[in-house]
Write a protein that holds these residues in place. Structure first.
Motif, PDB file in Angstrom:
ATOM      1  N   UNK A 142       0.856  -1.186   0.000  1.00 31.23           N
ATOM      2  CA  UNK A 142       0.000   0.000   0.000  1.00 31.23           C
ATOM      3  C   UNK A 142       0.893   1.236   0.000  1.00 31.23           C
ATOM      4  N   UNK A 143       0.588   2.166  -0.877  1.00 33.26           N
ATOM      5  CA  UNK A 143       1.290   3.462  -0.826  1.00 33.26           C
ATOM      6  C   UNK A 143       0.229   4.525  -0.564  1.00 33.26           C
ATOM      7  N   UNK A 144       0.390   5.225   0.528  1.00 36.54           N
ATOM      8  CA  UNK A 144      -0.597   6.227   0.949  1.00 36.54           C
ATOM      9  C   UNK A 144       0.010   7.608   0.797  1.00 36.54           C
ATOM     10  N   UNK A 145      -0.765   8.534   0.230  1.00 41.93           N
ATOM     11  CA  UNK A 145      -0.296   9.918   0.168  1.00 41.93           C
ATOM     12  C   UNK A 145      -1.217  10.806   0.982  1.00 41.93           C
ATOM     13  N   UNK A 146      -0.578  11.662   1.770  1.00 39.82           N
ATOM     14  CA  UNK A 146      -1.284  12.505   2.719  1.00 39.82           C
ATOM     15  C   UNK A 146      -0.894  13.962   2.448  1.00 39.82           C
ATOM     16  N   UNK A 147      -1.779  14.887   2.806  1.00 41.64           N
ATOM     17  CA  UNK A 147      -1.464  16.303   2.558  1.00 41.64           C
ATOM     18  C   UNK A 147      -2.033  17.144   3.690  1.00 41.64           C
ATOM     19  N   UNK A 148      -1.417  18.271   3.944  1.00 38.16           N
ATOM     20  CA  UNK A 148      -1.908  19.173   4.987  1.00 38.16           C
ATOM     21  C   UNK A 148      -3.399  19.476   4.749  1.00 38.16           C
ATOM     22  N   UNK A 149      -4.254  19.174   5.725  1.00 34.75           N
ATOM     23  CA  UNK A 149      -5.704  19.385   5.552  1.00 34.75           C
ATOM     24  C   UNK A 149      -6.064  20.830   5.203  1.00 34.75           C
ATOM     25  N   UNK A 150      -5.267  21.778   5.632  1.00 38.07           N
ATOM     26  CA  UNK A 150      -5.558  23.177   5.277  1.00 38.07           C
ATOM     27  C   UNK A 150      -5.573  23.326   3.750  1.00 38.07           C
ATOM     28  N   UNK A 151      -4.640  22.659   3.103  1.00 37.57           N
ATOM     29  CA  UNK A 151      -4.587  22.731   1.637  1.00 37.57           C
ATOM     30  C   UNK A 151      -5.624  21.822   0.964  1.00 37.57           C
ATOM     31  N   UNK A 152      -5.907  20.672   1.582  1.00 38.16           N
ATOM     32  CA  UNK A 152      -6.896  19.796   0.922  1.00 38.16           C
ATOM     33  C   UNK A 152      -8.305  20.394   1.002  1.00 38.16           C
ATOM     34  N   UNK A 213       4.066  12.161   2.138  1.00 38.63           N
ATOM     35  CA  UNK A 213       3.406  13.458   2.282  1.00 38.63           C
ATOM     36  C   UNK A 213       3.594  14.269   0.998  1.00 38.63           C
ATOM     37  N   UNK A 214       2.516  14.886   0.567  1.00 39.08           N
ATOM     38  CA  UNK A 214       2.548  15.742  -0.626  1.00 39.08           C
ATOM     39  C   UNK A 214       3.669  16.780  -0.493  1.00 39.08           C
ATOM     40  N   UNK A 215       3.773  17.356   0.687  1.00 37.83           N
ATOM     41  CA  UNK A 215       4.746  18.423   0.925  1.00 37.83           C
ATOM     42  C   UNK A 215       6.177  17.912   0.713  1.00 37.83           C
ATOM     43  N   UNK A 216       6.449  16.661   1.118  1.00 38.39           N
ATOM     44  CA  UNK A 216       7.798  16.100   0.938  1.00 38.39           C
ATOM     45  C   UNK A 216       8.088  15.879  -0.543  1.00 38.39           C
ATOM     46  N   UNK A 217       7.058  15.478  -1.293  1.00 37.04           N
ATOM     47  CA  UNK A 217       7.244  15.293  -2.737  1.00 37.04           C
ATOM     48  C   UNK A 217       7.570  16.630  -3.399  1.00 37.04           C
TER      49      UNK A 217
END
Ligand code: A3P
Length: 315
Positions: A142-152, A213-217
């Motif tokens: 499983x590869x999960x991508x997460x992002x700061x909820x403020x931006x989502x 994390x989106x931010x790390x990408x």
């Protein structure tokens, strides 16, 4: 068999009719199923998937809460996994949207997944607890991508407004959408449950679940591509690194490249009410500051402080 399917579908519809319905949103409407708000449009498919999907050990399942970078992740993983036989100058990403190249499982009633080449790349927005047992138990990854909820929150609002306008449906305000998100009443939400389900699993089983994390990408795409390639057991060789393969993939999958491709500039995704171009907007970290008031940011930050930070997940 057709009769059995029909019978099962009727039973599923009956079950769905008993589930609590979300308030507030004009579209899409959700029902509370296994403690998450599932869009009614896909709920029957989710249940069928839970009951019948058989994971293969080599499957790679890409998972996200919507608007966290799913489209990007699909393009990146597809490019990594297929790089030995698909030259970047000839990649299907040039002629198909990433969502066509890596299908979502829940957007078709009974998708034919057996014909997909191995390793199969599949995607879903379903929370961890509600995944089919065979995904949890098999050796698939499983590869999960997460992002700061403020931006989502901001990203999903733009996306939903664009989609509503396209369908000539009433549009709700950012304030209404924000409130729904804070209540957890957002597609596949609450968002904190979604993230934490995969976060905890990634800590317990790091070879099973990779948490990105989106931010790390955005900050270090090269480093994250290497991490991805190692995770799926296909690390970049020295020759590949020296030959610029990592940079090539990063460039092909960048927002600019994908957004400018003819295939992504117009038309809907097959079988969906989404414009392909709606998946590519600004792609910036911190765009929330252009839309949310300081009070809204405080409200969402304190939800995160309460629900997410205690588990060591921070943005
Ligand atoms: P914004 O609305 O903030 O611009 P998803 O793919 O999960 O639906 O998420 C969509 C978000 O990811 C949008 O964010 C979109 O612009 C951004 N995005 C899409 N493709 C991207 C890419 N190749 N690189 C970086 N961001 C991308």
């Amino acid at each position: 068999i057709v009769g059995t399917e029909e019978h099962e579908r009727e039973a599923i519809d009956e079950l769905i009719a008993t589930l609590p319905i979300s308030k507030g949103l004009v579209r899409p409407v959700h029902r509370l199923y296994q403690n998450f708000w599932c869009p009614i449009t896909v709920l029957a498919n989710v249940i069928t998937f839970q009951r019948h999907f058989k994971a293969k050990d080599k499957d790679i399942v890409l998972i996200s809460h919507p608007k966290s970078g799913t489209t990007w992740l699909k393009a990146l993983v597809f490019s990594i996994v297929n790089r030995s036989h698909l030259d970047i100058s000839n990649t299907p990403l040039l002629t198909s949207n990433p969502h066509e190249v890596v299908p979502f499982i829940e957007y078709k009633p009974l998708p034919d997944l057996d014909g997909l080449a191995e390793p199969r790349l599949l995607a879903t927005h379903i929370p961890y607890l509600s995944l089919p047992e065979s995904i949890k138990r098999s050796d698939c990854q499983i590869i999960y991508i997460c992002r700061n909820p403020l931006d989502t929150v901001v990203s999903s609002w733009h996306f939903l407004v664009e989609t509503a306008q396209l369908m000539d449906e009433p549009v709700w305000s950012l304030e209404e959408h924000f409130e729904n998100c804070c209540q957890g009443e957002i597609f596949f939400g609450p968002f904190w449950e979604h993230m934490l389900g995969y976060w905890k699993e990634s800590l317990e089983r790091p070879s099973k679940v990779l948490f990105l994390k989106y931010e790390d990408l955005k900050e270090d795409i090269g480093g994250q591509l290497k991490k991805l390639a190692e995770f799926v057991g296909l690390p970049f060789t020295e020759e590949e690194e020296e030959g610029g393969v990592i940079e090539e993939i990063a460039k092909m999958c960048s927002l600019k490249t994908l957004k400018d491709l003819e295939v992504n500039r117009s038309g809907k995704l097959p079988g969906r009410n989404f414009e392909k171009r709606s998946f590519f907007r600004k792609g910036e970290v911190g765009d929330w500051a252009n839309h949310l008031t300081p009070a809204m940011a405080d409200q969402l930050n304190s939800i995160m402080q309460e629900k997410i930070t205690p588990f060591g997940l921070e943005f």
